[in-house]
Structures are given as structure tokens and as C-alpha cells.
Design an enzyme around this catalytic site. Structure first.
Site, PDB file in Angstrom:
ATOM      1  N   LYS A   8       0.850  -1.190   0.000  1.00  0.00           N
ATOM      2  CA  LYS A   8       0.000   0.000   0.000  1.00  0.00           C
ATOM      3  C   LYS A   8       0.890   1.246   0.000  1.00  0.00           C
ATOM      4  CE  LYS A   8      -1.383   1.362   3.929  1.00  0.00           C
ATOM      5  NZ  LYS A   8      -0.612   2.648   3.995  1.00  0.00           N
TER       6      LYS A   8
ATOM      7  N   ALA B  31       6.359  -3.203   9.697  1.00  0.00           N
ATOM      8  CA  ALA B  31       6.307  -1.867  10.310  1.00  0.00           C
ATOM      9  C   ALA B  31       7.032  -0.835   9.463  1.00  0.00           C
ATOM     10  CB  ALA B  31       6.909  -1.921  11.714  1.00  0.00           C
ATOM     11  N   SER B  32       6.649  -0.762   8.189  1.00  0.00           N
ATOM     12  CA  SER B  32       7.404   0.067   7.258  1.00  0.00           C
ATOM     13  C   SER B  32       6.579   1.115   6.530  1.00  0.00           C
ATOM     14  CB  SER B  32       8.099  -0.835   6.222  1.00  0.00           C
ATOM     15  OG  SER B  32       7.151  -1.612   5.528  1.00  0.00           O
ATOM     16  N   GLY B  33       5.312   1.276   6.883  1.00  0.00           N
ATOM     17  CA  GLY B  33       4.512   2.327   6.272  1.00  0.00           C
ATOM     18  C   GLY B  33       3.916   1.976   4.928  1.00  0.00           C
ATOM     19  N   ILE B  34       3.986   0.708   4.509  1.00  0.00           N
ATOM     20  CA  ILE B  34       3.394   0.301   3.240  1.00  0.00           C
ATOM     21  C   ILE B  34       2.382  -0.832   3.439  1.00  0.00           C
ATOM     22  CG2 ILE B  34       5.157   1.149   1.665  1.00  0.00           C
ATOM     23  CD1 ILE B  34       6.553  -1.524   1.782  1.00  0.00           C
TER      24      ILE B  34
ATOM     25  N   GLY C 178       1.367  -5.830   6.932  1.00  0.00           N
ATOM     26  CA  GLY C 178       0.493  -6.650   7.769  1.00  0.00           C
ATOM     27  C   GLY C 178      -0.971  -6.488   7.402  1.00  0.00           C
ATOM     28  N   SER C 179      -1.377  -5.252   7.101  1.00  0.00           N
ATOM     29  CA  SER C 179      -2.766  -4.999   6.716  1.00  0.00           C
ATOM     30  C   SER C 179      -3.088  -5.642   5.379  1.00  0.00           C
ATOM     31  CB  SER C 179      -3.019  -3.488   6.654  1.00  0.00           C
ATOM     32  OG  SER C 179      -2.865  -2.895   7.929  1.00  0.00           O
TER      33      SER C 179
ATOM     34  N   ASP D  95      -5.991   0.281   8.281  1.00  0.00           N
ATOM     35  CA  ASP D  95      -5.582   0.147   6.885  1.00  0.00           C
ATOM     36  C   ASP D  95      -6.208  -1.052   6.182  1.00  0.00           C
ATOM     37  OD1 ASP D  95      -4.010   2.374   7.093  1.00  0.00           O
ATOM     38  OD2 ASP D  95      -2.090   1.308   7.118  1.00  0.00           O
TER      39      ASP D  95
END
Length: 301
Positions: free
Chosen positions: A16, A111-114, A117-118, A149
Site C-alpha cells: 500500500k 512496520a514500514s509504512g506500506i 500486515g494490513s 488500513d
């Protein structure tokens, strides 16, 4: 989504990309209100679902070792949480939700802002709904309960997400983009980024009609920003190094995605993005670097 054979199916969990993200307010319960323009990359994780005698979860891929194996409600894997929630929903509706072997090929850093996990959770909902032959659409509250997200990842198309991420509007006539994703493999805690925000009542990204041409979409993106980039960079100054490195490759636009630390650069074509990615990976071999395209508004989720 493709069917591998009669018993297994594979679902892509695309990265994302928050092309722009404005923080527009804060609710009384502490949740921040966002206005974000999102699209999805062709690159991402991949999940395979197979009927089994008992539930099983296996992993492979570059970032497999960083993935929790359990389904603890607080710190467990979102794939297993999604499985459990969808099974509870199915059984409450009197539907069968048989044991399943889920294999996750983890190519996105955590945990990278993309939305790794979501995206995995959304892909799990889509895959199991098909494997279990569940009728109708997946309930929106169920997806939202897995994270803000997840509803947008479940939609899987270029979109605007507002509110806490649950108010979704498709981005019509949205173009395919060519980009490089770069992450120094430094995790940034999202709550800390929001806590460091200085301004929480910013204007929305779009004030008026939605763009109808590719060049107008690009102009909108370039005129917007990510309100989380400055506080995230204060917490993790290495983000400045990533944006500087991307800019040095000749990217037309450089910005952070989500709460970081993944940043992206936009390029005029895939060949330019691939050249930039090769140069960046050679200069920073310990980083996560990939050239990819994004889906357009005409592509299926």
C-alpha cells in the site's frame, strides 16, 4: 487472485502506497482523522490457501523471520487474526469454515509504512472467503477491527481514504505509476509519529472535483504532502538519507509513505525506475529497495 489447482489458491497482498497523507483532525477518543490518497504496487507479499486436516501456518521470503507465528490478540500475526475472525463470523452465520494451511511469502518489511500486515490480513479475508465459499461481501466492521488500513487494502484499488481510514472513495481514472520503494530497515513506531505531530487540523488533499486526467492526478500528488514525514524524520533521521538518496537518482517526486520509514520515488517509466533501483541497491546493499509499478483504476483488486 488465481486458483493454483483444485485445492489451493494464491492471493497477492500488494504494498500500500500513501501517495499523500494529510492529518485533518482528531476524534475525542484519540484517533486521528486522515485524508490519504492511496494506490497499490504490483510488488508485495503472497499468500497461498490449501484445505487441510488441521490449521497450519508456514512462512518463507526475505522477511519471514520478522513475522510473529502466533495468534495472540495483541501481538500475534494479522493473518491468523483475520483467519480466526472470519471463521467466527462464518460459524455464527451457520457456514462451514474448515481447517486451512496458510502459507505466507513475506517480501515486504514489517512496520514500514506500506501496509504489509494490513495487506496480508486483507488477502487472508479474500482468500478464505473464496476457499470457504462464503456468500456476500466481507463485513466492513470485521475488516476495520483488524486495523485502520485493512478496509483500504481489502478494496485494493486506487482510492481516497478519510476518517480513520474507513471512509473509502475510489480514485477514478487513476494512472499507473512507476516507482522505487526504499526502506533502511529501520522500524518506526506509528503511535510515536502521531504523538510528535505539531499540527493536527490540516486541509484535505482534494477540495473540489476529482481529477479526470493522468497529468491532473500527478499535479495533485505533487501539490500534496505527507504530514507524518517531518515527525517521523525527527524520530528516525535516517529517513532523510533515504529521501536524499532517492532524489539523487533523478526521481520526479520523493516522499515517505504512511508513518515510514519506507519512501518512494516516482519516475517517468519502468526502465528509469529499474535503473534507479539498481544504483540505489548497489550503494545501500542493506536497504530494502525495489522498482515496481502500481495498479491503475481499471485493474482488479
Amino acid at each position: 487472485m488465481t486458483t493454483a489447482d483444485g485445492a489451493a489458491l494464491t492471493v497477492d497482498a500488494r504494498a500500500k502506497i500513501n501517495l499523500a497523507l494529510h492529518v485533518t483532525g482528531r476524534r475525542g477518543d484519540g484517533y486521528h482523522l486522515l485524508d490519504t490518497l492511496v494506490t497499490f504496487a504490483a510488488f508485495g507479499d503472497r499468500l497461498t490457501f490449501m484445505a487441510a486436516d488441521a490449521d497450519r501456518f508456514t512462512l518463507s521470503g526475505r522477511f519471514a523471520d520478522a513475522v510473529p507465528r502466533g495468534d495472540d490478540p495483541d501481538r500475534g500475526n494479522l493473518v491468523l487474526k483475520a483467519r480466526n475472525l472470519l471463521r467466527e463470523y462464518a460459524e455464527a452465520e451457520g457456514l462451514s469454515a474448515t481447517p486451512v494451511h496458510i502459507h505466507l511469502e513475506k517480501q515486504l518489511p514489517p512496520a514500514s509504512g506500506i501496509g504489509g500486515g494490513s495487506a496480508d490480513a486483507a488477502a487472508t479475508l479474500r482468500g478464505l472467503a473464496r476457499l470457504w465459499r462464503l456468500p456476500g461481501e466481507i463485513p466492513a466492521p470485521l475488516a476495520l477491527s483488524l486495523g485502520a488500513d485493512v478496509p483500504m487494502c481489502l478494496a485494493g484499488i486506487p482510492l481516497f481514504a478519510r476518517g480513520i481510514g474507513d471512509a473509502i472513495t475510489p480514485a477514478i481514472v487513476f494512472p499507473r505509476l512507476f516507482l522505487v520503494l526504499a526502506n533502511p530497515l529501520h522500524q518506526v513506531a506509528t503511535p510515536e509519529v502521531f504523538k510528535a505531530l505539531e499540527h493536527r487540523d490540516n486541509s484535505p488533499i482534494l477540495d473540489g472535483d476529482m481529477p479526470q486526467r493522468a497529468e491532473d492526478w500527478l499535479a495533485l500528488i505533487k501539490g500534496a504532502r505527507n504530514d507524518l514525514q517531518f515527525p517521523a524524520s525527527r524520530i528516525a533521521p535516517v529517513i532523510h538519507a533515504v529521501t536524499d538518496a532517492l532524489a539523487a537518482t533523478g526521481a520526479e517526486l520523493v516522499r515517505m509513505s504512511g508513518s515510514g520509514a519506507t519512501c518512494f520515488g516516482l519516475y517517468p517509466d519502468l526502465a528509469s525506475a529499474e535503473t534507479a533501483a539498481r544504483n540505489l541497491a548497489a550503494a545501500y546493499p542493506d536497504w530494502f529497495v525495489v522498482a515496481t509499478t502500481t495498479i491503475s483504476s481499471g485493474d482488479a483488486a
